[in-house]
Design an enzyme around this catalytic site. Structure first.
Site, short mmCIF file in Angstrom:
data_model
loop_
_atom_site.label_atom_id
_atom_site.label_comp_id
_atom_site.label_asym_id
_atom_site.label_seq_id
_atom_site.Cartn_x
_atom_site.Cartn_y
_atom_site.Cartn_z
N PHE A 13 46.79 39.48 39.78
CA PHE A 13 46.06 40.06 40.91
C PHE A 13 46.35 39.36 42.23
O PHE A 13 46.08 39.91 43.30
CB PHE A 13 44.54 40.01 40.64
CG PHE A 13 43.91 38.67 40.97
CD1 PHE A 13 43.53 38.36 42.27
CD2 PHE A 13 43.74 37.69 39.99
CE1 PHE A 13 42.96 37.12 42.59
CE2 PHE A 13 43.18 36.46 40.30
CZ PHE A 13 42.80 36.17 41.60
N LYS A 28 53.47 47.27 35.01
CA LYS A 28 52.00 47.35 34.96
C LYS A 28 51.45 46.42 36.02
O LYS A 28 51.43 45.20 35.84
CB LYS A 28 51.47 46.93 33.58
CG LYS A 28 49.98 47.26 33.45
CD LYS A 28 49.29 46.48 32.36
CE LYS A 28 48.71 45.17 32.81
NZ LYS A 28 47.64 45.26 33.81
N ARG A 69 43.41 45.06 38.81
CA ARG A 69 42.47 44.77 39.90
C ARG A 69 43.05 45.14 41.26
O ARG A 69 42.31 45.32 42.22
CB ARG A 69 42.09 43.29 39.87
CG ARG A 69 41.39 42.91 38.56
CD ARG A 69 40.86 41.51 38.61
NE ARG A 69 41.59 40.63 37.73
CZ ARG A 69 41.35 39.32 37.63
NH1 ARG A 69 40.42 38.76 38.36
NH2 ARG A 69 42.04 38.58 36.81
N CYS A 84 49.19 30.51 43.00
CA CYS A 84 49.62 29.63 41.90
C CYS A 84 50.22 28.35 42.44
O CYS A 84 50.36 27.37 41.73
CB CYS A 84 50.61 30.35 41.01
SG CYS A 84 52.14 30.70 41.86
P1 NAD Z 1 45.71 37.27 34.10
O1 NAD Z 1 46.45 36.50 33.09
O2 NAD Z 1 44.27 37.50 33.90
O3 NAD Z 1 46.36 38.74 34.25
C1 NAD Z 1 47.74 38.91 34.45
C2 NAD Z 1 48.17 40.21 33.79
O4 NAD Z 1 48.02 40.09 32.37
C3 NAD Z 1 47.35 41.40 34.23
O5 NAD Z 1 48.20 42.49 34.43
C4 NAD Z 1 46.39 41.62 33.07
O6 NAD Z 1 46.05 42.97 32.89
C5 NAD Z 1 47.16 41.11 31.87
N1 NAD Z 1 46.29 40.48 30.86
C6 NAD Z 1 45.22 39.68 31.09
N2 NAD Z 1 44.71 39.24 29.94
C7 NAD Z 1 45.47 39.75 28.96
C8 NAD Z 1 45.44 39.64 27.54
N3 NAD Z 1 44.54 38.91 26.91
N4 NAD Z 1 46.37 40.31 26.83
C9 NAD Z 1 47.31 41.04 27.47
N5 NAD Z 1 47.37 41.18 28.81
C10 NAD Z 1 46.48 40.55 29.55
O7 NAD Z 1 46.01 36.58 35.51
P2 NAD Z 1 45.33 36.92 36.91
O8 NAD Z 1 43.93 36.48 36.88
O9 NAD Z 1 45.62 38.33 37.29
O10 NAD Z 1 46.20 35.98 37.88
C11 NAD Z 1 45.86 34.64 38.14
C12 NAD Z 1 46.69 33.72 37.30
O11 NAD Z 1 48.06 33.97 37.52
C13 NAD Z 1 46.49 32.26 37.66
O12 NAD Z 1 46.41 31.50 36.49
C14 NAD Z 1 47.73 31.91 38.45
O13 NAD Z 1 48.10 30.56 38.41
C15 NAD Z 1 48.73 32.75 37.76
N6 NAD Z 1 49.89 32.98 38.60
C16 NAD Z 1 50.99 32.24 38.33
C17 NAD Z 1 52.11 32.39 39.13
C18 NAD Z 1 53.33 31.57 38.85
O14 NAD Z 1 54.37 31.90 39.38
N7 NAD Z 1 53.24 30.52 38.04
C19 NAD Z 1 52.10 33.28 40.21
C20 NAD Z 1 50.95 34.01 40.45
C21 NAD Z 1 49.84 33.85 39.63
#
Ligand code: NAD
Length: 543
Positions: free
Chosen positions: A190, A214, A218, A322
């Protein structure tokens, strides 16, 4: 024949979906939101994007998308139905052989056009990000720009995809080329609604792959504008498709054998699940995960330059990056600078992303705000101290009374074993740890499970050199608080912040999205000798 059969199946699946309603987006290049919507306004129904058409979902399950500044429902996103997921994957599968045959020059031309359209639509995309994600408009412009830069770098594909060739024996030549994999599944978070889809989409396109994306459920709005622009740039139907939803959609992308590789950016739990399941099925997976980024300050640093950089990196985007700095490591007497840091952090203006005076907006949702409060309280119970308390802050205007606001918060007396240090909070909360020496700082950072980013502030070149050689983190900044490399390099988070072997974008990104093929050819220049050659049954050694 095979292609024809694939296209016929895809057409059949699509026409089933197409009997449903096709839609257009609510914004255009010249008409997009410049303020928060009012309560009671009819929420926009987010469409899917299949075969270059926006399609209204037939789903019975829809998730509300709240404006984080007001918590009004601004749009709804469907859990794409099994038929819609099938149509998207079938479209991408059918488009692959067609797109792969486009010459590299033609794909590059489309990429140039895509870049131009992205630039023209930059403010439109940014405005939707403010509405759905909450960050400030100028920060949202940065979100789009960092993605645009990946698209610009992708235009260099005519150089980046050059193969290798060598005359390995007389009149015998081996060339190695890289070919696209097929359909790539992308799962996005998100916090960067434009940048993260654009970390992979431009390279997916120029390397000749097709995509099923996908977006985060959010914040899907930015991705859909990007999809519209891809089609306008001249990408044929089926090359880029977008579906929505939660676990069911992700599981389909992981399990469907037509999807050859997965890229994921998000939190640890989902990332580990997707990486392990995808890899077990023999797919290539690159997964960028969570982070806890430290900034180490040495006493010889330029104090005000450091304070400005720290406050921007810790509290910008409400700490929901991140690569946000979430831990300050004060070395020696720099702990005396904390009062000045807190004073400047307290001056940052928290408010609506549409207000040009705001420095940071709200958190994504009430759950995130509640969790942050819990982490702060647990940490205080464990002995931490609040230097700056942003809890309970609300902007003055009544319409923001229910927004998920938290003003900059600074917690001292923390370290390993305390939640504010151990967990990624993803909020404008800075944890401060004091150590005596640069070696103590290096040990602390290297013992943390994450390896996304780290920064050191110093005016000593040799201290910086000492630090960069010993620190075990993938992206290191020297007097640079958020050292995300531009896309001529790759995003090189490491250890607990990355699962996979090949990083996003740059050379590694191209390698991830392509597979090598070698072709060895023999064309004799001396045909007269040809008749005296006899069949050889020994292993060819090509001397
Ligand atoms: P999230 O893991 O909740 O969601 C990411 C994606 O995964 C979404 O599309 C969601 O629908 C899907 N998802 C969530 N839970 C799932 C599950 N149990 N099974 C399958 N799919 C699932 O992450 P978020 O809250 O959207 O984003 C924030 C996180 O992303 C933070 O931890 C941040 O550090 C990380 N992030 C990392 C980077 C990087 O490059 N390292 C960059 C941006 C964000």
């Amino acid at each position: 024949m095979l292609n024809l059969a694939r296209r016929t199946t895809a057409r059949a699946v699509l026409s089933a979906v197409r009997t449903k309603t096709t839609l257009s987006l609510s914004s255009t290049v010249s008409s997009f939101p410049t303020d928060h919507t009012k309560p009671g306004q009819e929420p926009y129904l987010t469409p899917s994007f299949i075969n270059n058409e926006f399609i209204k979902s037939e789903s019975s399950e829809w998730f509300d998308i709240h404006d984080p500044a007001t918590n009004y429902v601004v749009s709804k996103v469907p859990q794409s139905t099994p038929e819609e997921l099938e149509a998207a994957i079938a479209a991408a599968e059918a488009a692959f052989p067609i797109w792969k045959e486009y010459s590299i020059i033609k794909r590059q031309g489309i990429a140039f056009k895509f870049v131009q359209l992205l630039r023209e639509n930059l403010d439109r995309i940014a405005s939707v990000i403010v509405l759905e994600q909450g960050k400030t408009f100028v920060d949202a412009q940065g979100d789009v720009t960092r993605g645009l830069q990946v698209a610009e770098a992708a235009c260099n594909i005519t150089n980046d995809l050059k193969g290798e060739t060598l005359e390995v024996s007389t009149d015998m030549e081996t060339k190695m080329i890289r070919e696209p994999l097929g359909v790539i599944g992308s799962i996005c978070p998100f916090n960067f609604p434009a940048m993260v889809p654009l970390w992979s989409l431009p390279l997916i396109l120029v390397t000749g792959n097709t995509a099923v994306i996908k977006p985060s459920e959010r914040v899907p709005g930015a991705s859909l504008i990007i999809a519209e622009l891809v089609a306008k740039a001249g990408v044929p139907p089926g090359v880029v498709n977008m579906v929505h939803g939660k676990h069911d959609t992700v599981n389909k992308l992981i399990e469907d054998p037509r999807i050859k590789a997965l890229n994921f950016v998000g939190g640890d739990k989902a990332g580990k699940y997707i990486y392990e399941k995808g890899a077990a099925l023999g797919k290539r997976v690159q997964a960028n995960l969570g982070a806890k980024n430290h900034l180490v300050v040495l006493p010889d640093a330029n104090k005000q330059q450091f304070i400005n950089a720290l406050n921007g990196a810790a509290f910008g985007a409400a700490g929901q990056r991140c690569m946000a700095i979430s831990v300050l490591v004060t070395v020696g007497e720099t702990k005396e600078w904390l009062a000045d840091i807190a004073k400047d952090a307290g001056l940052l203006k928290v408010g609506s992303g549409f207000d040009p005076k705001s420095d940071l907006g709200p958190l994504i949702n009430p759950t995130s705000l509640t969790r942050t409060h819990e982490i702060i309280e647990d940490s205080l119970k464990a002995g931490a101290k609040l230097l700056l308390d942003g809890r309970g802050y609300k902007p003055a205007e009544e319409r923001f009374a229910n927004g998920n606001f938290l003003a900059p918060t600074i917690i001292t007396n923390v370290g390993p074993g305390i939640r504010a240090y151990d967990e990624e909070i993803f909020a404008p909360v800075l944890a401060v740890v004091n150590v005596d020496t640069i070696d103590d700082a290096i040990e602390l950072v290297n013992n943390n499970k994450y390896g996304n980013g780290v920064a050191i502030f110093t005016s000593s070149g040799s201290s910086a050199q000492y630090f960069t050689k010993r620190i075990d983190v993938g992206q290191v900044g020297v007097n640079v608080p958020i050292p995300v490399p531009l896309p001529m390099f790759s995003f090189t988070g490491s250890r607990g912040s990355f699962l996979g072997d090949l990083n996003f974008y740059g050379k590694a990104g191209v390698t991830f999205l392509t597979k090598p093929k070698t072709i060895t050819s023999s064309w004799k220049s001396n045909l007269i000798d040809e008749h005296i050659l006899k069949p050889s049954t020994s292993m060819p050694v090509q001397q």
